[in-house]
Design a protein around this motif. Structure first.
Motif, PDB file in Angstrom:
ATOM      1  N   GLU A 198       0.852  -1.190   0.000  1.00 51.32           N
ATOM      2  CA  GLU A 198       0.000   0.000   0.000  1.00 51.32           C
ATOM      3  C   GLU A 198       0.887   1.239   0.000  1.00 51.32           C
ATOM      4  O   GLU A 198       2.003   1.221   0.521  1.00 51.32           O
ATOM      5  CB  GLU A 198      -0.922   0.017   1.223  1.00 51.32           C
ATOM      6  CG  GLU A 198      -1.960  -1.107   1.230  1.00 51.32           C
ATOM      7  CD  GLU A 198      -2.885  -1.012   2.428  1.00 51.32           C
ATOM      8  OE1 GLU A 198      -2.670  -0.096   3.258  1.00 51.32           O
ATOM      9  OE2 GLU A 198      -3.807  -1.853   2.540  1.00 51.32           O
ATOM     10  N   THR A 200       0.960   5.730   0.330  1.00 49.50           N
ATOM     11  CA  THR A 200       0.305   6.978   0.713  1.00 49.50           C
ATOM     12  C   THR A 200       0.941   8.117  -0.079  1.00 49.50           C
ATOM     13  O   THR A 200       1.996   7.966  -0.699  1.00 49.50           O
ATOM     14  CB  THR A 200       0.450   7.236   2.221  1.00 49.50           C
ATOM     15  OG1 THR A 200       1.849   7.223   2.568  1.00 49.50           O
ATOM     16  CG2 THR A 200      -0.280   6.163   3.023  1.00 49.50           C
ATOM     17  N   VAL A 237      -4.851   4.654  -7.680  1.00 50.15           N
ATOM     18  CA  VAL A 237      -4.155   5.256  -6.538  1.00 50.15           C
ATOM     19  C   VAL A 237      -3.423   6.526  -6.973  1.00 50.15           C
ATOM     20  O   VAL A 237      -3.467   7.557  -6.288  1.00 50.15           O
ATOM     21  CB  VAL A 237      -3.172   4.240  -5.917  1.00 50.15           C
ATOM     22  CG1 VAL A 237      -2.292   4.910  -4.868  1.00 50.15           C
ATOM     23  CG2 VAL A 237      -3.932   3.082  -5.298  1.00 50.15           C
TER      24      VAL A 237
END
Length: 397
Positions: A198, A200, A237
């Motif tokens: 993942e 950010t 994303v």
């Protein structure tokens, strides 16, 4: 004593006389001394300085310096990289799994993992060594290719290096494809590791590197659906990060895999393209131009005409439902073949393709002597042509 001349002492020598100096020489020396004294006086009293600012007359235009910057600030980036410490440019090796000391398999294959890390670092800085170094690495890893725990470590090393170093993306995908051909565990290990990754917004650079790695992997694995879905997920994303570099990365991925992704998930690609079009007015010039190129490429059916398209990519229901059956976009999926372009960069028409095909057939069925001159010189007589044929025959022996 006899035979010797007289001996003189200092008292016997006559005194030296003063040199005779003319009046003209005396006046010249006095003039030079006066000039030297006057120059020293001027220098000592002068207010001039070698460090003074440049004098510019009022009537001459002096442009005001401006801080012109390029769109991508290439000069500033280059200068900052040159001023940065050299240690920042050192390519670091991927870290081994944290639990390497907890399993006996890692201890048995520690040398193999170290060899893998050395090859990864080398390929990051010198991708041209791939064909030279990978065969030896493959031979070294043969004994552990079916060990799932070991393959987890191998996959982690490859993916982590692709995330950290942009230059390793293509070589990392190639390395995975080769190892996957000999290991039954590689694909599952990679999918499990991709599920755990993942990103950010503060780490958008790593997200872009990972996305480009997935794009290379998707293209080298013959457009496998599972990795296409991972790639689409990462494109979504990057859209949330919404930076110019993120948009550029999406455009690069679409130029490489857009045709295949659209065949796989047409609705998802259409949603991404629509969001990119909404951002077009707010993008910098360079980024906007790249996006326009991608949109034009998609409008041109990703560089394929209505008669040619790889038949290995299956047509999905979403493509058929979005376009009418008679649409060239749907018709092109049923036929395959190469696409040819002329010197002007435009695609050859059907008439031009037919002409080239006829010429190629005539050449292929030509029964003339292949060693003969294609366009002989008129000045060459029969004897010279025979000598040429003999020369060609000698060269084949």
């Amino acid at each position: 004593m006899d035979g010797q001349g007289p001996i003189f002492t200092g008292q016997d020598l006559p005194p030296l006389r003063r040199p005779n100096i003319s009046m003209e020489e005396t006046e010249t020396d006095l003039h030079k001394n006066n000039e030297i004294n006057s120059t020293d006086s001027i220098v000592s009293k002068s207010k001039l300085s070698a460090e003074a600012k440049e004098f510019v007359p009022k009537g001459i235009y002096s442009p005001i310096p401006t801080n012109n910057k390029s769109v991508q600030n290439r000069l500033e980036r280059s200068r900052s990289q040159q001023q940065a410490p050299q240690s920042n440019n050192i390519i670091t090796a991927p870290q081994l799994p944290s639990d390497i000391n907890n399993g006996s398999n890692f201890n048995d294959y520690f040398n193999e993992l170290e060899h893998l890390r050395e090859v990864i670092v080398l390929l990051t800085s010198n991708p041209g060594k791939f064909d030279e170094k990978v065969p030896a690495l493959l031979d070294n890893l043969r004994t552990c290719l079916d060990d799932s725990q070991m393959m987890d470590a191998v996959v982690q090393c490859i993916v982590d290096q692709a995330i950290a170093e942009h230059n390793f993306g293509y070589s990392g995908a190639r390395l995975f494809v080769i190892l996957n051909a000999y290991s039954s565990q590689m694909r599952l290990c990679l999918m499990n590791y991709c599920d755990s990754i993942e990103f950010t917004a503060p780490h958008s650079d790593k997200a872009r590197n990972y996305t480009l790695f997935l794009a290379e992997l998707f293209s080298q694995l013959d457009w496998e659906e599972a990795f296409g879905e991972y790639l689409l997920k990462m494109l979504q994303v990057l859209l949330t990060f919404d930076g110019p570099d993120d948009i550029k990365c999406i455009c690069q991925v679409l130029k490489l895999t857009g045709m295949s992704l659209e065949a796989l998930k047409f609705d998802a690609v259409l949603s991404i393209v629509n969001r990119l079009q909404d951002r077009l007015p707010d993008l910098p010039t360079s980024c906007a131009n790249l996006l326009k190129n991608v949109l034009e490429l998609r409008a041109a059916q990703w560089g394929r005409n209505n008669m040619h398209q790889p038949s290995t990519i299956p047509i999905t229901h979403s493509v058929q439902s979005d376009y009418p059956p008679e649409s060239p976009f749907v018709q092109r999926w049923s036929d395959g073949g190469p696409v040819f372009y002329g010197p002007d960069g435009l695609e050859l028409s059907a008439e031009e393709n037919a002409f080239l095909t006829d010429v190629a057939d005539e050449i292929s069925h030509d029964d003339s002597d292949p060693d003969g001159l294609w366009d002989p010189d008129p000045e060459m007589d029969e004897e010279m042509r025979a000598a040429f044929k003999e020369f060609v025959a000698m060269g084949k022996k």
